[in-house]
Write an enzyme that holds these catalytic residues in place. Sequence first.
Site, short mmCIF file in Angstrom:
data_model
loop_
_atom_site.label_atom_id
_atom_site.label_comp_id
_atom_site.label_asym_id
_atom_site.label_seq_id
_atom_site.Cartn_x
_atom_site.Cartn_y
_atom_site.Cartn_z
N HIS A 201 69.17 -82.42 29.60
CA HIS A 201 68.00 -83.24 29.30
C HIS A 201 66.82 -82.87 30.20
O HIS A 201 65.67 -82.83 29.75
CB HIS A 201 68.34 -84.72 29.47
N HIS A 243 74.36 -87.82 35.78
CA HIS A 243 74.22 -86.62 36.59
C HIS A 243 73.97 -87.00 38.04
O HIS A 243 73.56 -88.12 38.35
CB HIS A 243 73.05 -85.75 36.09
#
Length: 280
Positions: A201, A243
Amino acid sequence: MPSPKARNSPGRSVPSPGGNGRNEFISLSRTPPPHLLQRQGSDPTSARLRASESPSRRRGSSSSTSSTGGQQLPEEDCMKLNPSFIEIALSSLLAIDLWLSKRLGVCACEDSSWGSMRPLMKLIEISGHGIPWLAGAVYCLYKSDSAAGQEVMLNLLMALLLDLVLVGVVKAVVRRRRPAHNRMDMFATFSVDRYSFPSGHATRAAMCARFLLAHLVLAAPLRFLVLLWATFVGFSRVLLGRHNVTDVAFGFFMGYWQYNLVEMLWLSPLTFQSMIGRLD
């Protein structure tokens, strides 16, 4: 008068010297009594032989025996007594990264401190997903009437596909696991999405932000919104616990330089028209 043979027979009692007149039976097939062993150990010759065996010689013999006869420990099980400065620095940065990522994962689940913001963070997550961007690029390429618009949309589609390939390769090579507090409820995941480094992303947001700012004529407020969107997409990955911080930071860096590769591979209008002619 007893014969010498009978006098020296092993079954007879032999007076032990210094035994106070007591007779002790000594068998040739058995171990001598302890007081005889002590007398043998007090012999000057055996004492000199024991003294010649120095501790260093005994250590050397034991080490050689262990190295030849015993199994040596694997190298990864041996503790490094003198680690390098780079190893210490990397270990410290990794520990800080894991600690900071866990502290910032405030939307990882509904009962987190910012659990009520999780639906909004997931909406931002979907806005940076690859499938909506690919579908939007294909739709705009199909609906575009001008050659310039088709050229931009075609290169954007090529950039998105390039991003998927590069991120997938890096994830498969590094194989860093996602944070332990992450919930695998992401939208449309693939096999490599179980790995964390780098954030796809973040790479897509940085690359698409540079692409839109370079090839679309936007007003200043819209340009600011594009940058704000890219920043929120990156931060949402840490807030949701998807993440670590370094995954997002490297993702922004990778996506920023991916745009330079897209510019190098840019399809010109002539190349695009020739491709369209071949398809027709």
